[in-house]
Design a protein around this motif. Structure first.
Motif, PDB file in Angstrom:
ATOM      1  N   LYS A 185       0.829  -1.208   0.000  1.00 54.31           N
ATOM      2  CA  LYS A 185       0.000   0.000   0.000  1.00 54.31           C
ATOM      3  C   LYS A 185       0.867   1.262   0.000  1.00 54.31           C
ATOM      4  N   LYS A 186       1.937   1.192   0.804  1.00 56.41           N
ATOM      5  CA  LYS A 186       2.855   2.322   0.933  1.00 56.41           C
ATOM      6  C   LYS A 186       3.540   2.654  -0.395  1.00 56.41           C
ATOM      7  N   LEU A 187       3.649   1.630  -1.263  1.00 53.70           N
ATOM      8  CA  LEU A 187       4.254   1.859  -2.584  1.00 53.70           C
ATOM      9  C   LEU A 187       3.248   2.474  -3.561  1.00 53.70           C
ATOM     10  N   GLY A 188       2.016   2.680  -3.092  1.00 57.81           N
ATOM     11  CA  GLY A 188       0.994   3.241  -3.975  1.00 57.81           C
ATOM     12  C   GLY A 188       0.373   2.209  -4.896  1.00 57.81           C
ATOM     13  N   ILE A 189       0.528   0.942  -4.540  1.00 63.00           N
ATOM     14  CA  ILE A 189      -0.012  -0.144  -5.368  1.00 63.00           C
ATOM     15  C   ILE A 189      -1.331  -0.605  -4.752  1.00 63.00           C
ATOM     16  N   LYS A 192       8.496  -2.769  -9.246  1.00 62.52           N
ATOM     17  CA  LYS A 192       8.496  -1.798  -8.154  1.00 62.52           C
ATOM     18  C   LYS A 192       8.675  -2.501  -6.805  1.00 62.52           C
TER      19      LYS A 192
END
Lengths: 369, 369
Positions: free
Chosen positions: A119-123, A245
């Protein structure tokens, strides 16, 4: 400079593999093809991987003396399963490089930590909530709605340690059956397709992804994989980008599998990450016969400090798992033109046990019989 | 009913392999892929095949006690080299099925017996003559003319035990240098191409031939193989027919390689048989990556009493041997897109020693550097 950057094996050097199942076996065979030796560590005397290596260590993962001797025999250490005990990894990492690195296990062994990381990776992922009591479970259900999936945070695989909760279910009973106070509730995803990306990353940061694979499960166990997935190239590129990523954010060295769902959104189809497997992955088995370089070889290259390959796919590929009694059918598969049969050398064909798989490349002939 | 008809292995059974070189190693890996175990017998403690099996026997081929123990450990026995001593084969065959059968070794271990056998089948060979003295050598030269090739009848490989005799050569010296009284003189063949056919035959008489392979030798050692050979389909069919005829006439069980020359005749190109290898063959290594089923697997299937496969070739294939110092180039090969690298896990890279090979399938990219 981490341990991974120090590894550079020569032909003839020895790789230590934790775990003696079919993944360890296929890793060892890929290493042998590159002139590297393997030593397998497994507590199970009937480990299939023992059959394909000269030296094996049969001991418990908590046996510190055996671990130390094992580390002394090898040049680098890897593993075929994500549930390597932290203490085991620590003992080994003090003596030899362990790849992928120990800290990656901390992320991927816990569904909550893993989801937070993604989530923190924006995924995108399914909505989820930390659940540690019947009260937090009820609160999570109120927010996420039903149906939803309750999963143990640790040690789940092939559908074990999880259950779907539907409207009208007895929540208290579900919570009691789960038998842990460390769980996660995930929104039930009405997915179009299940896909996965097998990515390899080397210590110098190079990443190679295989074509996106489309997967069919039966009883929570992978049954069929097809490559390439029947999705638009734009979506496939997004999926590969996500895997890359994740691998880069983990400073990963080796092969990892990222399981994803394709869902319909307002703006068209999009991809949500379901799970990260910090190892070679069943949905990448087609690469053994369907590509010039397999996922197993890519993993070995990465942990050996060798350059990753540029795999070329030989055509459309379908991989069929032989699960449990499916193995009794192996002689018919032997006669299917163009089919390549893999048997894992396991003992009894218990229900749900992965006994082998079959790859078919190119024009797929219809099944006979 | 011969021994071969009694063999029907189950997954988990054990194959005994005589010889621990790269062919034994690749046979053992093919067997493992099918869920079969292997035990390798070799006098060389550094045998590359030892690395990929759990159980190995390191003993001399004349060690009867070791042979008997070995036979007791395995369910069927095969070999990776044609010069298995007759006494070794006899000791083993008394205890377990040996496939291909022992009598085939008697034919293929002796160039004269082999040539007579081929000729009797109505298959073309170079003109040849039995030579057992300087007098018979001179008589043979008078009939066959120079240039011609003198070869020891037994134990030759990779150009060892043979010499070309040209006009003006000192015949007495040539004969002395050969160092045997058991030789054969063969007409020198001004061939267009060298080709080979890899054929598999099962105990029930089924035969599967791979596409004809075209071979380039350097210093008498195979350097490059290409499949399919660049010859008319009619000629290719003739070559495959010859291999099938030979396999059937030998009542062969397993894989054999037949080396042939394409020569120009009055009625167009035709095929002459040069040599029969009663084993998997270097010119069939491309099948590991270029076909759905390799020559190694076909051999294992045949001796296991399992059905032969119907291999599908994935595209045009080129196989390059890494000989001697070529091995130093392996890291460059690792980076060639679409190339699959095989290293045999051997020790020092002596000149002429086969250290590995590389396969390229499909559109072959130009070599870089």
């Amino acid at each position: 400079m981490t341990a991974s950057h120090r590894v550079k094996l020569k032909p003839g050097d020895t790789i230590g593999i934790l775990g003696g199942g079919q993944l360890g076996r296929m890793l060892a065979m890929a290493a042998a093809r590159l002139g590297l030796r393997c030593q397998v560590f497994s507590p199970d005397p009937d480990s299939p991987a023992f059959d394909v290596v000269l030296n094996a260590t049969c001991a418990e993962y908590a046996d510190v003396e055996a671990l130390e001797l094992f580390a002394g025999d090898v040049d680098v250490i890897t593993y075929e399963f994500e549930n390597v005990p932290a203490a085991t990894a620590m003992v080994l990492a003090a003596r030899r490089p362990v790849l992928p690195a120990q800290k990656i296990l901390e992320t991927t062994q816990d569904r909550l930590i893993e989801k937070d990381f993604v989530k923190k990776l924006g995924i995108g992922t399914a909505d989820y909530a930390d659940v540690s009591s019947i009260e937090t479970l009820r609160a999570a259900i109120a927010r996420i709605k039903l149906p939803a999936v309750i999963k143990t945070r640790r040690f789940g695989y092939d559908g074990k340690g999880q259950a779907i909760i539907r409207e009208g279910d007895d929540i208290a009973q579900v919570w009691q059956d789960l038998g842990t106070k460390s769980a996660i509730l995930e929104a039930f995803i009405p997915f179009d397709r299940e896909i996965s990306v097998i990515a390899a990353r080397s210590a110098d940061g190079a990443v190679e992804c295989y074509d996106v694979t489309e997967n069919e499960h039966r009883d929570h166990i992978l049954k069929i994989s097809r490559a390439p997935a029947d999705i638009p190239e734009e979506l496939a590129a997004e999926a590969r980008g996500i895997a890359e990523k994740i691998a880069s954010a983990l400073d990963y060295v080796g092969v990892l599998g990222v399981e994803m769902f394709v869902v319909q959104g307002a703006g068209g189809p999009r991809v949500l990450v379901n799970e990260i497997a910090p190892r070679v992955h069943n949905s990448g088995h087609w690469t053994l016969d369907g590509a010039s370089i397999s996922q197993f070889e890519q993993h070995i290259r990465a942990i050996a400090g060798w350059p990753l390959g540029k795999p070329v796919r030989h055509g459309p590929v379908i991989m069929t798992n032989l699960i449990g009694d499916d193995i009794n059918d192996f002689e018919r598969w032997l006669t299917v033109p163009g089919a390549t049969v893999h048997l894992y050398g396991k003992g009894p064909a218990r229900p749900g046990r992965k006994m082998g798989h079959v790859t078919q490349v190119g024009a797929i002939p219809p099944k006979s019989g």
